[in-house]
Design a protein around this motif. Structure first.
Motif, PDB file in Angstrom:
ATOM      1  N   PHE A  17     -13.597  64.378 -22.324  1.00  0.00           N
ATOM      2  CA  PHE A  17     -14.466  65.179 -23.198  1.00  0.00           C
ATOM      3  C   PHE A  17     -15.799  65.419 -22.509  1.00  0.00           C
ATOM      4  N   TYR A  18     -16.354  66.623 -22.704  1.00  0.00           N
ATOM      5  CA  TYR A  18     -17.763  66.872 -22.418  1.00  0.00           C
ATOM      6  C   TYR A  18     -18.422  67.019 -23.782  1.00  0.00           C
ATOM      7  N   ASP A  19     -19.151  66.026 -24.205  1.00  0.00           N
ATOM      8  CA  ASP A  19     -19.636  65.942 -25.593  1.00  0.00           C
ATOM      9  C   ASP A  19     -18.425  66.074 -26.514  1.00  0.00           C
ATOM     10  N   GLU A  22     -13.096  69.044 -25.666  1.00  0.00           N
ATOM     11  CA  GLU A  22     -12.021  68.327 -24.976  1.00  0.00           C
ATOM     12  C   GLU A  22     -11.554  69.151 -23.780  1.00  0.00           C
ATOM     13  N   ALA A  23     -11.928  68.725 -22.573  1.00  0.00           N
ATOM     14  CA  ALA A  23     -11.618  69.499 -21.360  1.00  0.00           C
ATOM     15  C   ALA A  23     -10.223  69.163 -20.836  1.00  0.00           C
ATOM     16  N   LEU A  24      -9.771  67.906 -20.993  1.00  0.00           N
ATOM     17  CA  LEU A  24      -8.394  67.526 -20.652  1.00  0.00           C
ATOM     18  C   LEU A  24      -7.762  66.939 -21.897  1.00  0.00           C
ATOM     19  N   GLY A  41      -4.339  77.005 -11.970  1.00  0.00           N
ATOM     20  CA  GLY A  41      -4.701  77.488 -13.299  1.00  0.00           C
ATOM     21  C   GLY A  41      -5.946  78.333 -13.209  1.00  0.00           C
ATOM     22  N   ALA A  42      -6.242  79.011 -14.295  1.00  0.00           N
ATOM     23  CA  ALA A  42      -7.376  79.937 -14.311  1.00  0.00           C
ATOM     24  C   ALA A  42      -8.689  79.164 -14.335  1.00  0.00           C
ATOM     25  N   ASN A  43      -9.769  79.914 -14.235  1.00  0.00           N
ATOM     26  CA  ASN A  43     -11.111  79.378 -14.409  1.00  0.00           C
ATOM     27  C   ASN A  43     -11.225  78.570 -15.680  1.00  0.00           C
ATOM     28  N   GLY A  44     -11.774  77.373 -15.589  1.00  0.00           N
ATOM     29  CA  GLY A  44     -12.027  76.605 -16.808  1.00  0.00           C
ATOM     30  C   GLY A  44     -10.810  75.878 -17.361  1.00  0.00           C
ATOM     31  N   ALA A  45      -9.678  75.902 -16.631  1.00  0.00           N
ATOM     32  CA  ALA A  45      -8.454  75.257 -17.136  1.00  0.00           C
ATOM     33  C   ALA A  45      -8.564  73.731 -17.119  1.00  0.00           C
ATOM     34  N   GLY A  46      -9.460  73.200 -16.254  1.00  0.00           N
ATOM     35  CA  GLY A  46      -9.627  71.744 -16.188  1.00  0.00           C
ATOM     36  C   GLY A  46      -9.239  71.147 -14.847  1.00  0.00           C
ATOM     37  N   LYS A  47      -9.106  71.983 -13.841  1.00  0.00           N
ATOM     38  CA  LYS A  47      -8.660  71.498 -12.520  1.00  0.00           C
ATOM     39  C   LYS A  47      -9.700  70.564 -11.898  1.00  0.00           C
ATOM     40  N   SER A  48     -10.956  71.045 -11.839  1.00  0.00           N
ATOM     41  CA  SER A  48     -11.998  70.194 -11.235  1.00  0.00           C
ATOM     42  C   SER A  48     -12.213  68.945 -12.069  1.00  0.00           C
ATOM     43  N   THR A  49     -12.111  69.082 -13.379  1.00  0.00           N
ATOM     44  CA  THR A  49     -12.281  67.913 -14.249  1.00  0.00           C
ATOM     45  C   THR A  49     -11.216  66.863 -13.928  1.00  0.00           C
ATOM     46  N   THR A  50      -9.999  67.314 -13.663  1.00  0.00           N
ATOM     47  CA  THR A  50      -8.926  66.366 -13.317  1.00  0.00           C
ATOM     48  C   THR A  50      -9.282  65.608 -12.041  1.00  0.00           C
ATOM     49  N   PRO A  89     -14.937  68.206  -1.989  1.00  0.00           N
ATOM     50  CA  PRO A  89     -15.365  68.911  -3.191  1.00  0.00           C
ATOM     51  C   PRO A  89     -15.490  70.411  -2.978  1.00  0.00           C
ATOM     52  N   GLU A  90     -15.404  71.144  -4.096  1.00  0.00           N
ATOM     53  CA  GLU A  90     -15.625  72.590  -4.045  1.00  0.00           C
ATOM     54  C   GLU A  90     -17.067  72.782  -3.561  1.00  0.00           C
ATOM     55  N   GLY A  91     -17.282  73.713  -2.643  1.00  0.00           N
ATOM     56  CA  GLY A  91     -18.644  73.920  -2.146  1.00  0.00           C
ATOM     57  C   GLY A  91     -18.941  73.092  -0.904  1.00  0.00           C
ATOM     58  N   ASP A 169     -10.445  70.448  -3.452  1.00  0.00           N
ATOM     59  CA  ASP A 169     -10.847  71.307  -4.565  1.00  0.00           C
ATOM     60  C   ASP A 169     -11.201  72.698  -4.050  1.00  0.00           C
ATOM     61  N   GLU A 170     -10.330  73.650  -4.327  1.00  0.00           N
ATOM     62  CA  GLU A 170     -10.548  75.059  -3.967  1.00  0.00           C
ATOM     63  C   GLU A 170     -10.944  75.241  -2.497  1.00  0.00           C
ATOM     64  N   PRO A 171     -10.120  74.774  -1.558  1.00  0.00           N
ATOM     65  CA  PRO A 171     -10.532  74.876  -0.150  1.00  0.00           C
ATOM     66  C   PRO A 171     -10.672  76.306   0.357  1.00  0.00           C
ATOM     67  N   GLU A 201      -6.289  74.821  -6.671  1.00  0.00           N
ATOM     68  CA  GLU A 201      -6.509  76.187  -6.197  1.00  0.00           C
ATOM     69  C   GLU A 201      -6.448  77.191  -7.338  1.00  0.00           C
ATOM     70  N   GLN A 202      -7.292  78.216  -7.235  1.00  0.00           N
ATOM     71  CA  GLN A 202      -7.110  79.377  -8.121  1.00  0.00           C
ATOM     72  C   GLN A 202      -6.131  80.348  -7.489  1.00  0.00           C
ATOM     73  N   ASN A 203      -5.983  80.242  -6.166  1.00  0.00           N
ATOM     74  CA  ASN A 203      -5.048  81.102  -5.445  1.00  0.00           C
ATOM     75  C   ASN A 203      -3.632  80.523  -5.606  1.00  0.00           C
TER      76      ASN A 203
HETATM   77  P1  ATP Z   1     -13.075  76.373 -12.130  1.00  0.00           P
HETATM   78  O1  ATP Z   1     -12.023  76.948 -11.289  1.00  0.00           O
HETATM   79  O2  ATP Z   1     -13.952  77.396 -12.779  1.00  0.00           O
HETATM   80  O3  ATP Z   1     -13.836  75.240 -11.517  1.00  0.00           O
HETATM   81  P2  ATP Z   1     -11.543  74.415 -13.555  1.00  0.00           P
HETATM   82  O4  ATP Z   1     -10.116  74.665 -13.872  1.00  0.00           O
HETATM   83  O5  ATP Z   1     -11.853  73.538 -12.422  1.00  0.00           O
HETATM   84  O6  ATP Z   1     -12.287  75.800 -13.388  1.00  0.00           O
HETATM   85  P3  ATP Z   1     -13.232  72.716 -15.080  1.00  0.00           P
HETATM   86  O7  ATP Z   1     -14.443  72.981 -14.227  1.00  0.00           O
HETATM   87  O8  ATP Z   1     -12.561  71.423 -14.949  1.00  0.00           O
HETATM   88  O9  ATP Z   1     -12.166  73.867 -14.885  1.00  0.00           O
HETATM   89  O10 ATP Z   1     -13.654  72.952 -16.596  1.00  0.00           O
HETATM   90  C1  ATP Z   1     -12.808  72.656 -17.720  1.00  0.00           C
HETATM   91  C2  ATP Z   1     -13.573  72.915 -19.011  1.00  0.00           C
HETATM   92  O11 ATP Z   1     -14.635  71.962 -19.148  1.00  0.00           O
HETATM   93  C3  ATP Z   1     -14.229  74.283 -19.080  1.00  0.00           C
HETATM   94  O12 ATP Z   1     -14.151  74.714 -20.410  1.00  0.00           O
HETATM   95  C4  ATP Z   1     -15.647  74.020 -18.663  1.00  0.00           C
HETATM   96  O13 ATP Z   1     -16.521  74.955 -19.269  1.00  0.00           O
HETATM   97  C5  ATP Z   1     -15.893  72.621 -19.220  1.00  0.00           C
HETATM   98  N1  ATP Z   1     -16.855  71.855 -18.408  1.00  0.00           N
HETATM   99  C6  ATP Z   1     -16.714  71.560 -17.094  1.00  0.00           C
HETATM  100  N2  ATP Z   1     -17.739  70.802 -16.652  1.00  0.00           N
HETATM  101  C7  ATP Z   1     -18.558  70.619 -17.730  1.00  0.00           C
HETATM  102  C8  ATP Z   1     -19.792  69.919 -17.948  1.00  0.00           C
HETATM  103  N3  ATP Z   1     -20.384  69.239 -16.967  1.00  0.00           N
HETATM  104  N4  ATP Z   1     -20.324  69.959 -19.182  1.00  0.00           N
HETATM  105  C9  ATP Z   1     -19.718  70.624 -20.188  1.00  0.00           C
HETATM  106  N5  ATP Z   1     -18.555  71.294 -20.062  1.00  0.00           N
HETATM  107  C10 ATP Z   1     -17.974  71.300 -18.858  1.00  0.00           C
END
Ligand code: ATP
Length: 249
Positions: A17-19, A22-24, A41-50, A89-91, A169-171, A201-203
């Motif tokens: 959770f972010y506050d 629920e991200a995952l 998965g698409a932007n915001g799917a939760g890949k980086s969070t994983t 890491p990405e970046g 992460d997104e090489p 990857e987004q690709n």
């Molecule tokens: P991207 O390709 O854009 O990095 P992603 O699949 O890696 O996307 P995450 O960055 O893991 O996705 O984000 C998953 C969800 O959690 C999204 O809805 C995002 O807005 C949210 N999120 C990610 N980091 C934070 C944070 N530090 N605080 C609040 N919400 C966050």
């Protein structure tokens, strides 16, 4: 699989959770030794969070994560690194003012402290051999490298830690298609040398082409999983991620 038949990495019903968001939402996946597994998965799917959850950078509210059966849940990032997980890491986060060589050596800092200097020197030679462009530019400031070269440096630096599991992460993000291909060819080459990789990857097309298996993440859930060739043939994957112009592989 490891000799005792377990996966190297296993996530079971991981929730983050972010506050109150629920991200995952209960992610389960595994990576066997020697595999490349793509998490797409698409932007915001939760890949980086994983990836950040695995590394101890983002706290896990529920579920279990293990590396070769040993719990990762609740560990600090430095403890996760010591168990053998390294993230690119990405970046990229290379140190621009330092030379290419010094950036590579930085990747082995834990091993230098453990008095593995001779082995670190051998690895340095091996990695410079894998990336001729880094060899050529070894004494230049890393900040002067192109985007693709910096990505190779970031991968090379991660390998200097001799990781049991490499998280990428997104090489290919921000790279021209030719360089993106080069990076993914390098990733495929790493598997040939026995490195186990979880690739975010987004690709989708390019990453499934180098991976053995893949997981498709949508808004914090795994919606599809399987061998890469099956995912590439899957109509839903084709429609959602590969576009109209996609030709069957
Ligand atoms: P991207 O390709 O854009 O990095 P992603 O699949 O890696 O996307 P995450 O960055 O893991 O996705 O984000 C998953 C969800 O959690 C999204 O809805 C995002 O807005 C949210 N999120 C990610 N980091 C934070 C944070 N530090 N605080 C609040 N919400 C966050």
């Amino acid at each position: 699989m490891t000799p005792d038949g377990r996966s190297l990495l296993r996530l079971s019903s991981v929730r983050v959770f972010y506050d109150s968001v629920e991200a995952l939402k209960g992610v389960s996946l595994h990576v066997n030794e020697g595999e490349i597994v793509a998490l797409v998965g698409a932007n915001g799917a939760g890949k980086s969070t994983t990836l950040n959850a695995i590394c101890g950078l983002t706290p896990v509210r529920a579920g279990e994560m293990t590396l070769q059966g040993q719990s990762l849940t609740g560990l600090r990032p430095d403890q996760v690194v010591r168990l053998g997980i390294t993230q690119v890491p990405e970046g990229r986060q290379i140190v621009g003012e330092m030379t290419v060589l010094d950036n590579l050596v930085l990747g082995a800092y834990l091993r230098l402290r453990a008095r593995e200097k001779a082995a670190v020197r051998e690895d340095l030679e091996r990695i410079l051999g894998m990336f001729p462009i880094l060899q050529e530019r070894r004494n230049q400031a890393a900040g002067n490298l192109s985007g693709g070269e910096q990505q190779m440096l970031a991968v090379g630096r991660a390998l200097m830690a001799r990781p049991r599991l490499l998280l990428l992460d997104e090489p290919t993000i921000g790279l021209a298609p030719r360089l993106a291909h080069q990076i993914l060819d390098t990733v495929a080459g790493l598997r040939a040398q026995g490195t186990t990789i979880l690739l975010v990857e987004q690709n989708v097309l390019a990453s499934l082409r180098v991976a053995d298996r893949g997981y498709v993440l949508e808004t914090g859930r795994v919606v599809l999983e399987g061998p890469s060739d099956e995912l590439l043939r899957n109509r839903d994957v084709q429609r959602a991620y590969l576009g109209k112009d996609y030709e069957e592989v």
